[in-house]
Design a protein around this motif. Structure first.
Motif, PDB file in Angstrom:
ATOM      1  N   ALA A 187       0.829  -1.230  -0.165  1.00 47.04           N
ATOM      2  CA  ALA A 187       0.050   0.083   0.105  1.00 47.04           C
ATOM      3  C   ALA A 187       0.869   1.195   0.206  1.00 47.04           C
ATOM      4  O   ALA A 187       0.302   2.226  -0.329  1.00 47.04           O
ATOM      5  CB  ALA A 187      -0.925  -0.211   1.250  1.00 47.04           C
ATOM      6  N   THR A 246       2.176   4.210  -3.547  1.00 50.75           N
ATOM      7  CA  THR A 246       0.560   4.879  -3.832  1.00 50.75           C
ATOM      8  C   THR A 246       0.627   5.212  -5.207  1.00 50.75           C
ATOM      9  O   THR A 246      -0.337   5.761  -5.692  1.00 50.75           O
ATOM     10  CB  THR A 246       0.433   5.998  -2.849  1.00 50.75           C
ATOM     11  OG1 THR A 246       1.469   6.809  -2.910  1.00 50.75           O
ATOM     12  CG2 THR A 246       0.306   5.427  -1.591  1.00 50.75           C
ATOM     13  N   GLN A 296      -4.733  -4.978   1.070  1.00 51.26           N
ATOM     14  CA  GLN A 296      -4.260  -3.552   0.848  1.00 51.26           C
ATOM     15  C   GLN A 296      -3.963  -3.343  -0.718  1.00 51.26           C
ATOM     16  O   GLN A 296      -3.790  -2.009  -0.900  1.00 51.26           O
ATOM     17  CB  GLN A 296      -2.863  -3.543   1.615  1.00 51.26           C
ATOM     18  CG  GLN A 296      -2.916  -3.327   3.066  1.00 51.26           C
ATOM     19  CD  GLN A 296      -3.220  -4.711   3.605  1.00 51.26           C
ATOM     20  OE1 GLN A 296      -3.215  -5.829   3.086  1.00 51.26           O
ATOM     21  NE2 GLN A 296      -3.784  -4.743   4.955  1.00 51.26           N
ATOM     22  N   GLU A 336      -5.837  -0.275  -1.846  1.00 50.70           N
ATOM     23  CA  GLU A 336      -5.363   1.110  -1.502  1.00 50.70           C
ATOM     24  C   GLU A 336      -4.675   1.584  -2.575  1.00 50.70           C
ATOM     25  O   GLU A 336      -4.362   2.876  -2.726  1.00 50.70           O
ATOM     26  CB  GLU A 336      -4.814   1.150  -0.244  1.00 50.70           C
ATOM     27  CG  GLU A 336      -5.500   0.528   0.774  1.00 50.70           C
ATOM     28  CD  GLU A 336      -4.769   0.575   2.147  1.00 50.70           C
ATOM     29  OE1 GLU A 336      -3.704   1.349   2.431  1.00 50.70           O
ATOM     30  OE2 GLU A 336      -5.113  -0.502   2.971  1.00 50.70           O
TER      31      GLU A 336
END
Length: 354
Positions: A191, A194, A212, A215
């Motif tokens: 995660a 990004t 995750q 995300e």
């Protein structure tokens, strides 16, 4: 089976295509670096400052294509990663050390280090390709490239265990290719990436993927083919993955797809062939407005909801194509065209041939 037009571009094919049109530099690595190192003070005396500035911009290396130089690398990156080479590497944007029989990346951190107060060695390095080398692990010092690195290519190596922690610290990363390794786990810290847009983990030994992944809001392509994945977590994919266009999970052990998949409205291509799917998420035919390609061949699907049939049509008994929706190509197993249409039921039954 359909040839996947959006399949992973392996580091091997990338190098092959590139080298078809670019003449190989026959100079040895020390000569390449020496030719790029300019003594600015001596140039000033001979040509004047303005002319020197132009020469520096022309001569400094921005791209190093060092593929298939096994004898020169001799199993390590020491020939490249040493302080004496810093003046030649300062403007570097891209390095390829593809198929060089490199066994260890020890020393690679120099490219992201400050040397003798002269600033970072390669402050703008964006692309690193070390594919098709017998590398079994990535060193922690790789994280020192995290200021600038956007693409990391480690396809066709021998990296084992968990996706390395040093990769999770490459916060500018947009493309990560680690297909055809021996990875067994993706850590929850994925995660941290990004800015990731493309993630390729095909042909590993993954049994699960972490929740995750949902995300990664900038992710556009997720490639997980030829693993041992039995289940995708809820929301992978799902409504938070607003840029995801391609999901490739073929040749796994999936029995079902998460219900959240129908909420991934950006999805354009879904390849889930060669699994153990028995059905699709409810209301599949009512969602996914941008879907252009769907491959569900070689599964155990015996029936479809009425909304699926109304949108895509029935699979052809010979080709398996569903051709009702002109905007989406649907591949399924060729079946006997025997359906039980029941207006009082939401489901249409497909009887598969033996």
């Amino acid at each position: 089976d359909e040839v996947d037009e959006a399949s992973t571009i392996s580091s091997r094919s990338l190098e092959t295509c590139t080298n078809m049109f670019i003449k190989k530099d026959l100079r040895k690595i020390p000569r390449i670096l020496a030719d790029a190192a300019i003594d600015e003070s001596s140039k000033n005396e001979e040509e004047g400052e303005e002319q020197t500035s132009k020469r520096v911009k022309q001569d400094f290396l921005k791209e190093l294509k060092l593929a298939r130089r096994k004898a020169e690398f001799n199993g390590s990156v020491k020939i490249l990663c040493q302080p004496s080479n810093v003046p030649s590497l300062h403007k570097l944007l891209s390095i390829s050390m593809y198929d060089c029989n490199i066994k260890s990346l020890e020393g690679i951190g120099l490219l992201g280090s400050s040397i003798d107060g002269r600033g970072v060695c390669c402050p703008s390095l964006e692309i690193l390709n070390v594919g098709r080398n017998p590398i079994s692990s990535l060193p922690d010092e790789l994280a020192m490239l995290g200021r600038s690195l956007k693409e990391l290519w480690c396809d066709d190596c021998k990296i084992t265990g968990t996706l390395p922690n040093c990769v999770m610290e490459l916060h500018q990363l947009e493309t990560l290719h680690m297909a055809n390794n021996k990875l067994i786990e993706i850590p929850s810290t994925v995660a941290n990436l990004t800015k990731l847009r493309r993630l390729s983990l095909d042909q590993n030994q993954l049994h699960t993927v972490p929740s995750q992944l949902s995300e990664l809001n900038n992710l556009e392509t997720l490639l997980l083919r030829n693993n041992k994945i039995e289940q995708l977590p809820l929301n992978v994919p799902g409504p938070s993955m607003t840029k995801l266009k391609l999901l490739h999970v073929s040749s796994n052990r999936l029995v079902s797809l998460p219900q959240s998949l129908v909420s991934c409205s950006s999805l354009e291509c879904l390849y889930a062939n060669s699994n153990k799917l028995r059905s699709l998420p409810e209301q599949f035919g009512l969602h996914l407005p941008k879907l252009k390609r769907l491959n569900l061949c070689h599964n155990a699907i015996q029936s479809h909801d009425q909304d699926f049939v109304e949108r895509f049509g029935r699979p052809d008994s010979t080709t398996g194509l569903c051709e009702k929706d002109n905007s989406c190509v649907v591949y399924m197993d060729a079946i006997n065209a025997a359906y039980e249409d029941n207006s009082s039921s939401s489901q249409t039954t497909v009887i598969a041939t033996a």
